[in-house]
Structures are given as C-alpha cells and as structure tokens.
Write a protein that holds these residues in place. Structure first.
Motif, mmCIF file in Angstrom:
data_model
loop_
_atom_site.group_PDB
_atom_site.id
_atom_site.type_symbol
_atom_site.label_atom_id
_atom_site.label_comp_id
_atom_site.label_asym_id
_atom_site.label_seq_id
_atom_site.Cartn_x
_atom_site.Cartn_y
_atom_site.Cartn_z
ATOM 1 N N LEU A 196 0.837 -1.208 0.000
ATOM 2 C CA LEU A 196 0.000 0.000 0.000
ATOM 3 C C LEU A 196 0.871 1.257 0.000
ATOM 4 N N LEU A 197 1.934 1.235 0.799
ATOM 5 C CA LEU A 197 2.856 2.384 0.826
ATOM 6 C C LEU A 197 3.501 2.605 -0.545
ATOM 7 N N ALA A 198 3.887 1.503 -1.197
ATOM 8 C CA ALA A 198 4.561 1.585 -2.493
ATOM 9 C C ALA A 198 3.639 2.192 -3.550
ATOM 10 N N GLN A 199 2.319 2.043 -3.325
ATOM 11 C CA GLN A 199 1.375 2.630 -4.275
ATOM 12 C C GLN A 199 1.072 4.085 -3.949
ATOM 13 N N GLY A 200 1.800 4.631 -2.986
ATOM 14 C CA GLY A 200 1.631 6.045 -2.667
ATOM 15 C C GLY A 200 0.524 6.345 -1.669
#
Lengths: 347, 347
Positions: A189-193
C-alpha cells in the motif's frame, strides 16, 4: 474394516453359531448387550469364553493401545466455524492427513466455557490418541486441560495463553508468518503512494490478530501515524470497525483488514459512504480461503496463507509424535509457513 | 468436572504423594502413561493398587457404562457441510440439546466410502453411547453398520435406504413434512396464475428431494404438465438445472426449487437470460436457514422448516432411548414436523 485375522482365531460368526443366536445378536452382546434378552446374552458370553473370542476392536486396542482417533478442538462458536472458510479449509487439511494415516477425525465443538468440563472428561476418557487445537484465545482453559491430562497435542497458531511459568515450553505448533505477511501487505500500500493507511485488527486476544497488527506497525515505522480498530474476524465486525475508523479519520486512503471476511464488511461500509475501491480507498485482506476474496467486487488483494497445508502439517506432526516412543521424540518446535501477497483489483 | 467423591475414596493427589511424583505425572500414568519414564510409571501403578484408586472417568464408566458422548454423522463431503447452513443449523439444535443433557457432541466427518471402515471401528469401539445421522443417500452403508453393531441411533430424514427386508422397522427418525411443504409452495404459484411451473429437484437418492418432487406432482395433478430437472442442493447445481429447464421450455413462468441454495443459482441464470424475478418468472425455495433466502435479491419466498428444532428433537429422542432400560422403551416412531410458507418478494 475387518482386521486381518489368522485362521486360528474364532470369528464372531463362530460365536453366534456356538451360542445358537444370530450374528446381529452376538454382535450386540460384544458391543455392550444393549437390547438383548438376559438368557441370550448369557449364552453369547459363555460362547465367547469357551471359544476364546477377541472382538476386533478389543484386539486392535490390545495390540496398539490406540483408539485410531484424533480430536480436533476449535474453541469458537459453531456459527463462526461454519461461516468462516478458514475453519473448513483447516479441517479439510487435517482430514486428508488423518485419512492417509487411517485415523478417525473426531470434531469436538466448544460453544461456551461450561463445555470444557465435558471436553476434559471426553479427552481423559481414552477415546482419542491425541488432539489438534486451533483458534485459541488468550484466556482459553484448553491448554491447562491438555497439560493436566498429559495428552499429545499440536496447536494451530502461536501460543498466547497464560497458564503459568514456562507455559509454552514443549508446545508444538504450526502457524503462518502473520507478521511478515502483514508487513508485506502494508508495504504494498505504501509503495502505491497511499498515505493514511488504517488497519482493522482481529480480536487481539488471538496471536494471529496481534501478530498482524505488529506487522502493520513494522511497515509504518518509517513515520506514518498508526490508526487501527479491533474487529472480530466477521464481516459485521469489519463493517463496525470501518465505520469507526472513517469517523476518526475521513481521509483514510487505504485499509489493511486482518482477514478477508472483515475486508468484505469494510468494503460495504466504504461503498455506502460514497467512496470507491480502489480509487478513493485501497483495500487488502488476509487468508484467501475459498472464494471470499476472489468473488468480492472488486476482487480483493490479499495475503494468502496455506490454510489447508497448515492443517495437514498439524496432523502430520501429531501422527509423528504418536508413532514414536517417548525416547525417540525430537524436541517440540514451531513450524512457521510462508505467506504470499496475491494482487487483485482492490489494491 | 470432578465427580462428587465420598471422602473415603483416595484422590489422585493421594496417589501422587504416595508415589512421590507430581500430580501431573500421576495423571499421565492414569491416562495411558504417555511420556512418563518406566520407573516412575511403575511407582504410580503400585500406588494406585495399594490405595485402591479409581480414576474419575473409570468410576463414571463403571457406574453408568456410559461415555457421555454421542456421535453425529453426516455422510456428505465436508465442503457441503460447511457451505450449506442447513447442516450448521441442524448441528446447532443437536448441540443445544446434548449440552442440556451434559453430553459431548462428537462430529464424525465422512468424505468418501473408504471412511466407513474407520467410522465402524470407532462406533464399535465403545467411544460413544449412541449416534445421530442425517442427510443419508439411498445406497449409504451407514444403516447397515449401525444395525450390525447394534448402536442406538436416531436418523434425520425419512429412511430411503435398502439394506434388506423390513429394513426400516425399528428406525426412529425426525423429518419435516417435505411433501406437504412442496405442495403448498406449488399451490401458491398456481394461485398467482402461474401456468408453466418447473421444479428443480434435489438429488433424488435422498428422500427429502424425492418427497418434495412428490409434493410438486400432487399440486400439479389438476392437469398442468410436469417439468423438472435434478440438482444437488448447491447453487451451482441449481444454476445448471435452471439452464437445462429453460432450454427445454423457454416459456416457464415459475420455478419451485428444492432448497434455497439451488434457488439462488436459478436466480442468477434467470437474470443472465434477461428474465425478471418475479415479473417474468416467480421463484420459491425451501429451508429458510440463516440468511440465504432473506438476503437474496429479491428476497425469496420459501418453505420454512424448523431445522434447529428437528436437530433438538433428534437429540432428545436419542437421550430418551439411552435413559430408559430396553424393556421400558416405547416403539420407534417417526416424528414429522410442520413446514410453513414464508412469503417474500420472489413469488
């Protein structure tokens, strides 16, 4: 099944013929005499003595001291057991492995605390050779019962109970890498911003829920604020927790739910609030059991655990324990199975 | 639970003290000696002999010759048992009644025919006092096993098996009025002016399915042509049967499905074919267990059976049988419970 029987051992048919009764009557007497008139039962017992007949099941017990059965104990309300595919999956894995060992699965339901006296009596009564127990809560009386009666047991899930000092020593258990799986979900989720990632936890008196919360915290450690609410692994509990979280922070743009059923409840509440998934809010679940995650709309990204495999493994570890003498046993050890992030439309 | 124990009977604590071991070690020896070193086990056995100790469970068994447990046997794949709320409902009723009699429910799963040898061994092994069995198919080996070992049993559902002459004599069973309920469902459709009423039957080797088909035929007897396809009590089976029926007669204007799960499958196929429910096709199900019928869209008109009540009744009849001597027993008898048409939007 009939045991292979050397020709020299008298059969039940021989007993019946000797006593002058039907095979069914002789069988009834062998199995307790229920409903057989006294004088017939006496004749059968005399025939058993005179011929030296040994019933199959008694012969088996004499040779192995084993019942050929294993108890599966799930301390959850029956309504949960029948509605969460996690349980049927785990039981399926256990059943397959026990069948491969020609061992009968005996499922003991625990509806409330009062049932434990009965469970203890049954376990202590010599009706099973060992036990498999999973989905325990922190204050569950089961581990103390199992320790008291000295029953060989493999647990599903990291022990979280508190029954005394060193209480987890000597406990064999199988678990998924709940913490690692949760970490991966939140990092995705973090990697997707996504910036404001909330967590719907399971009941925190279960280690699976606590470990997933820890994984969520690990991944956020970089500086994002944590925001979570406790659910109960059901769709209704997930919906309640989601509503509470939106109330506390309407700007949430991602949710990691502790299991898929809670994610479906959260999905409904997000929809009803006018939010789109994954547009406004990305959503990740946990389990990937049966069709829950796959048939959701949109299909759920989720952390897959090998539930059936864990069930098989629990059963195999127990059978290993039962099949060797006390001196040959290896030290009890946890077995942790890997998880895998399955990407679908919801995140 | 601890049995009330007269002060004169030696306790396990006394055995442990006499043998110079811990209570846990003494308990392990009493329950089979698993994991206790030989010289310790010998000391405990000597103490047991010298003090005349009788273990609780043995004392209980000596007094009552009872195990305090009842087997529930459902000869359906585990995937069906966990996905059809009929089963959880029935088990819930049984569990409530057995709990009221302080009796342990032991659920035995039957995945395939090979499992029966093991089931027979377990039942014959004296681990349960009686059995409850439901959802049997015509060729099920279970009735013959139960007769062979002479086990007190109450069946769920009218017997349809064929194991020999007079094979249903002496069988106690509980069933719903399947035929009457089906008749009422179809009459309701006729009363609404529906002309081409199809039936999706359950597996016809089960009497519940056969009796509902008979009720459908009773109601149509006035002259309407019959039109039915066989399903398997699952949504997928209902969908397949619905597609087949539409293929055979696209003019169908009503469907009576043999249970709610098949009705949900039929609903999907009707939708996909461009038909409205109840506008183009009226739909009635059977069961009304949990939320299946109520949460369908549109909510299903259905024939409600008191599934939980039937479970309780099965358990009560068995406990009655176990609690009286063979001479006091009343003749086995069927108990048929009423059904009720619940009207919702689908018809």
């Amino acid at each position: 099944m009939t045991e292979p029987r050397p020709d020299s051992r008298p059969t039940l048919e021989a007993v019946a013929a000797h006593a002058g009764v039907s095979r069914a009557t002789a069988s009834r007497v062998v199995n307790g005499g229920d409903g057989v008139r006294t004088h017939l039962a006496d004749r059968v017992r005399t025939a058993i003595r005179e011929l030296g007949y040994i019933p199959n099941h008694a012969a088996r017990t004499l040779v192995t001291r084993r019942t050929g059965a294993v108890a599966v104990i799930i301390p959850e309300p029956e309504i949960r057991i029948f509605s969460d595919p996690f349980f049927s999956r785990q039981v399926r894995g256990i059943a397959k492995e026990l069948t491969a060992h020609d061992t009968q699965l005996v499922l003991l339901l625990v509806e409330d605390r009062g049932d434990y006296d009965r469970i203890e009596r049954y376990l202590a009564g010599g009706h099973v050779d060992g036990a498999l127990a999973f989905s325990l809560h922190a204050d569950d009386p089961l581990p103390a019962i199992i320790r008291r009666i000295g029953m060989s047991t493999v647990f599903g899930g990291r022990p979280g109970w508190t029954i005394g000092p060193a209480e987890h020593d000597g406990v064999t258990y199988v678990d998924a890498d709940n913490r690692g799986g949760a970490r991966e979900a939140v990092r995705h989720l973090l990697a997707q911003g996504r910036r404001r990632i909330a967590h719907i936890a399971g009941p925190l008196d279960q280690t699976s829920a606590a470990d997933r919360l820890s994984g969520y915290r690990d991944a956020l450690a970089a500086g994002r604020p944590e925001l979570f609410a406790e659910g109960d692994f059901t769709p209704a509990g997930g919906a309640r927790a989601m509503a509470e979280l939106l109330d506390r922070d309407p700007g949430i743009d991602a949710v990691f739910a502790g299991n898929d059923l809670m994610a479906t409840g959260a999905l409904r509440v997000l929809r009803e609030s006018g939010r789109t998934v994954p547009g406004d809010v990305a959503l990740v679940g946990f389990d990937d059991a049966e069709a829950v995650a796959e048939s959701a709309d949109p299909p759920l990204t989720t952390v897959r655990q090998d539930i059936e495999g864990m069930g098989r493994l629990m059963a195999r570890l127990l059978m290993d324990t039962l099949n060797v003498g006390p001196d040959e046993r290896t030290a009890p050890r946890p077995v942790i199975t890997a998880t895998e992030l399955v990407r679908r439309a919801s995140a």
